[in-house]
Design a protein around this motif. Structure first.
Motif, PDB file in Angstrom:
ATOM      1  N   THR A 151       0.829  -1.204   0.000  1.00 58.48           N
ATOM      2  CA  THR A 151       0.000   0.000   0.000  1.00 58.48           C
ATOM      3  C   THR A 151       0.866   1.258   0.000  1.00 58.48           C
ATOM      4  OG1 THR A 151      -0.149  -0.220   2.418  1.00 58.48           O
ATOM      5  CG2 THR A 151      -1.996  -1.059   1.118  1.00 58.48           C
ATOM      6  N   LEU A 207       0.446   4.253  -2.644  1.00 61.61           N
ATOM      7  CA  LEU A 207       0.251   5.630  -2.190  1.00 61.61           C
ATOM      8  C   LEU A 207       1.274   6.564  -2.827  1.00 61.61           C
ATOM      9  CD1 LEU A 207      -1.080   7.731  -0.304  1.00 61.61           C
ATOM     10  CD2 LEU A 207       0.564   7.026   1.461  1.00 61.61           C
ATOM     11  N   ALA A 231      -0.727   3.045   5.319  1.00 66.05           N
ATOM     12  CA  ALA A 231      -0.050   2.578   4.105  1.00 66.05           C
ATOM     13  C   ALA A 231       1.401   2.252   4.473  1.00 66.05           C
ATOM     14  CB  ALA A 231      -0.097   3.653   3.024  1.00 66.05           C
TER      15      ALA A 231
END
Length: 267
Positions: free
Chosen positions: A56, A60, A112
């Motif tokens: 993640t 991001l 994230a």
């Protein structure tokens, strides 16, 4: 005379292989009849078969398009920000955490991070592949099997214990396996969970193909199960006591369990 297998071996190129099944039942049979070595694997489920096994954090960073900042610098600032923002939110006298433990704690709470979630159970991975409904659903759900011993062996080749650093360029570092000892994530224990940490901006399939060129033994295997069998799959897993109640020992798990119970007949 040994019984001839009814399964074709997956075609493996550069350590990556894929098997597509016609049904959940075929996937279940394949695990029990063919993957006798699956005890050495760790597993990951993903809702869509076209999603890369990518963290993640990488998603991001790409989404924000930080052209004026290197990914390593952004990662450090992101880590420092969660450390600062967590002050007073971890109870009284919280234990000191190393970097990877911070990432693991943040992963549990929606941060994230550069980590990927894995489990020691292929059926828990299947649950996470099938549990959620979502937009733009692909025709298959994906369950990944990662050959942990061979990846660890490659990591020992890539790491220089004298210099305490990875050999070669930053993008060529090995994959780390992380099993946090923290008591702040009860779900991780219930799920048989652990994490991998890949080099920044590198999805796992790309890493495997880069470092296992010519390898015919699978290092990363992607198993595709039809989305149309979602309810059958979740009913079967529920009978194994693999559900939100067992995997999330809190009110979140109870709530999600009740939602699925309402959605799926004979759950």
């Amino acid at each position: 005379m040994s019984r001839k297998s009814k399964w074709c071996k997956p075609k493996v190129e550069d350590g990556f292989g894929q098997v597509q099944f016609s049904s959940w039942k075929r996937f279940y049979e394949y695990l029990n009849e063919e993957m006798h070595e699956h005890g050495s694997c760790i597993w990951r489920g993903q809702r869509c078969d076209n999603w890369r096994a990518k963290s993640t954090f990488d998603r991001l960073f790409k989404k924000l398009d930080h052209r004026d900042m290197r990914s390593s610098a952004f990662k450090q600032s992101h880590l420092e920000r969660i450390q600062f923002a967590s002050r007073g939110r971890r109870g009284s006298n919280p234990p000191e955490l190393e970097e990877n433990q911070w990432w693991a704690l943040g992963q549990h709470h929606g941060l994230a991070t550069p980590l990927l979630d894995w489990t020691t159970s292929p059926f828990v991975a299947a649950f996470f592949a099938f549990a959620e409904l979502g937009e733009k659903q692909t025709s298959h759900r994906a369950i990944y099997a990662l050959n942990k011993p061979l990846v660890e062996e490659k990591g020992r080749e890539l790491f220089d214990p004298v210099e305490e650093t990875w050999v070669g360029l930053t993008a060529s570092r090995g994959v780390e396996f992380i099993k946090p000892m923290s008591n702040e994530n009860q779900s991780l224990i219930a799920q048989g969970g652990e994490f991998t940490k890949t080099p920044i901006n590198t999805d796992l399939e790309y890493w495997v193909k880069s470092w296992f060129q010519g390898e015919e033994t699978y290092i990363l295997l992607r198993l595709l199960v039809p989305d149309k069998d979602r309810k059958e799959c979740l009913r079967a897993l529920n009978r194994m006591n693999i559900n939100h109640l067992s995997l999330f020992p809190d009110l979140y798990g109870a709530s999600k369990y009740c939602n699925l119970f309402a959605e799926i007949e004979n759950y």
